[in-house]
Enzyme design. Structure first.
Site, PDB file in Angstrom:
ATOM      1  N   ARG A 243       0.861  -1.179   0.000  1.00  0.00           N
ATOM      2  CA  ARG A 243       0.000   0.000   0.000  1.00  0.00           C
ATOM      3  C   ARG A 243       0.902   1.236   0.000  1.00  0.00           C
ATOM      4  O   ARG A 243       1.938   1.261   0.686  1.00  0.00           O
ATOM      5  CB  ARG A 243      -0.910   0.023   1.242  1.00  0.00           C
ATOM      6  CG  ARG A 243      -2.097  -0.935   1.173  1.00  0.00           C
ATOM      7  CD  ARG A 243      -3.116  -0.518   0.101  1.00  0.00           C
ATOM      8  NE  ARG A 243      -4.286  -1.383   0.058  1.00  0.00           N
ATOM      9  CZ  ARG A 243      -4.437  -2.410  -0.786  1.00  0.00           C
ATOM     10  NH1 ARG A 243      -3.479  -2.723  -1.641  1.00  0.00           N
ATOM     11  NH2 ARG A 243      -5.557  -3.111  -0.783  1.00  0.00           N
ATOM     12  N   GLU A 272      -2.778   7.773  -4.049  1.00  0.00           N
ATOM     13  CA  GLU A 272      -3.307   7.121  -5.236  1.00  0.00           C
ATOM     14  C   GLU A 272      -4.656   7.699  -5.648  1.00  0.00           C
ATOM     15  O   GLU A 272      -5.476   7.942  -4.753  1.00  0.00           O
ATOM     16  CB  GLU A 272      -3.472   5.630  -4.906  1.00  0.00           C
ATOM     17  CG  GLU A 272      -3.106   4.737  -6.039  1.00  0.00           C
ATOM     18  CD  GLU A 272      -2.968   3.300  -5.573  1.00  0.00           C
ATOM     19  OE1 GLU A 272      -2.121   3.012  -4.717  1.00  0.00           O
ATOM     20  OE2 GLU A 272      -3.733   2.483  -6.083  1.00  0.00           O
ATOM     21  N   HIS A 290      -1.168   0.049  -9.879  1.00  0.00           N
ATOM     22  CA  HIS A 290      -1.839  -0.870  -8.942  1.00  0.00           C
ATOM     23  C   HIS A 290      -2.415  -2.086  -9.683  1.00  0.00           C
ATOM     24  O   HIS A 290      -3.606  -2.387  -9.589  1.00  0.00           O
ATOM     25  CB  HIS A 290      -2.931  -0.125  -8.153  1.00  0.00           C
ATOM     26  CG  HIS A 290      -3.240  -0.787  -6.831  1.00  0.00           C
ATOM     27  ND1 HIS A 290      -3.597  -0.091  -5.703  1.00  0.00           N
ATOM     28  CD2 HIS A 290      -3.233  -2.091  -6.455  1.00  0.00           C
ATOM     29  CE1 HIS A 290      -3.813  -0.931  -4.698  1.00  0.00           C
ATOM     30  NE2 HIS A 290      -3.592  -2.156  -5.144  1.00  0.00           N
TER      31      HIS A 290
END
Ligand code: DGY
Length: 324
Positions: A243, A272, A290
């Site tokens: 993450r 993000e 991602h």
């Protein structure tokens, strides 16, 4: 009896959707982008859904759960991570939360991580850019010199399913030495791949590649910051497929600009989907959007898992992947 109602917040691969449609009334947000929060709340208020299938960009907090109403039994998150969900708020409202872990997703993320390591070490993206730009005029003994992975030391931060899969492949295939950090010892990894549990500082100092596989929790936020980056070898690479906020992005950009580490490969970002300009333009960085788990096999299996979890809860059974 009226059929139970499910809302899916974004189109997902079809296998789980088909399973759900056989049993329930299924609505799917029809656009190819995350459902805006206001729209999600409006839809939840307008129809009393029994289950919600969410994706990791949906912020499922108390307000969203209250908008859904007391009949909502389960939120099945289409991801292994669930940092987008307020677990306390769900517990208070007796809404079950599930996720989609499994061997397939671990393998995909492990493969992607290893691909990024090779990409960095062999300067694949730089080579591709060079070739596409028509700059390859002569073979050169020193052109785009990279480094090998064989016999190097890889530091795995978090030796769970994904970390173990990376350790196995790199140990068996490339004879790498494995150092790791974890909350507890991973005896299997130690026995099978000779992995050695060390402190984070020791791992950072000794590894040629440092790869992150921890969930985002208050204690892992900025786990890698300026101080930690300073401990890494000048030639070492950092890979993050966990993450974004696990890494202090500003500190990372500074280290990359100064070349105080060899480079970085990132699949996730602190804010993000924003990828800072520096990360998009520095030659010692590889970025992917991602997509570490984005293989058809894995995304279909996540679809089936999310559906199975919903079906279990709505039939009064315990779901396989209950988070709370
Ligand atoms: C996850 O599952 O948490 C990934 O980040 C997305 O598939």
């Amino acid at each position: 009896m009226a059929r139970k109602k499910i809302l899916i917040t974004r189109e997902i691969p079809d296998e789980g959707v088909k399973m759900l449609k056989k049993k329930f009334d299924v609505d799917i947000y029809p656009h190819d982008r995350p459902i805006p929060r206001r729209e999600l709340i409006k839809r939840l208020q307008s129809k009393r859904y029994d289950a919600l299938l969410s994706i990791l960009t949906d912020n499922i907090d108390a307000k969203v759960l209250d908008a859904a109403g007391g009949q909502l039994m389960v939120v099945a998150n289409y991801a292994v991570g669930y940092n987008n969900i307020d677990l306390e708020a769900a517990k208070e409202r007796k809404v079950i939360i599930t996720n989609t872990p499994g061997p397939e997703i671990s393998e995909s993320v492990a493969e992607h991580t290893i691909a990024l390591m090779f990409g960095l070490a062999h300067r694949i993206v730089e080579g591709d850019d060079y070739a596409r730009a028509g700059r390859y005029k002569y073979w050169g003994p020193q052109l785009l010199l990279g480094s090998d992975i064989v016999n190097k030391t890889v530091g795995i931060v978090g030796m769970g399913r994904i970390g173990s899969s990376i350790a196995k492949r790199l140990h068996d295939g490339f004879g790498v030495k494995i150092l790791y950090t974890n909350r507890s010892n991973n005896k299997d990894a130690e026995k099978q791949f000779g992995a050695k549990r060390v402190s984070l500082n020791e791992l950072l100092k000794r590894s040629d590649f440092v790869t992150l596989h921890v969930p985002l929790l208050p204690e892992t936020h900025h786990l890698i910051g300026a101080k930690q980056l300073k401990m890494m070898k000048k030639t070492a690479f950092l890979i993050n497929t966990s993450r974004g906020p696990v890494v202090d992005e500003k500190a990372l950009i500074a280290a990359l600009k100064k070349q105080s580490i060899g480079g970085a490969a990132l699949d996730v970002y602190e804010f993000e989907p924003k990828i800072p300009y520096a990360l998009r333009t520095l030659s010692n960085v590889i970025s992917t959007p991602h997509t570490a788990s984005a293989t058809i096999e894995t995304r279909q299996s996540m679809s089936r898992r999310a559906a199975e979890n919903i079906i279990a809860v709505l039939s009064g059974k315990k779901p396989k992947n209950k988070v709370v």
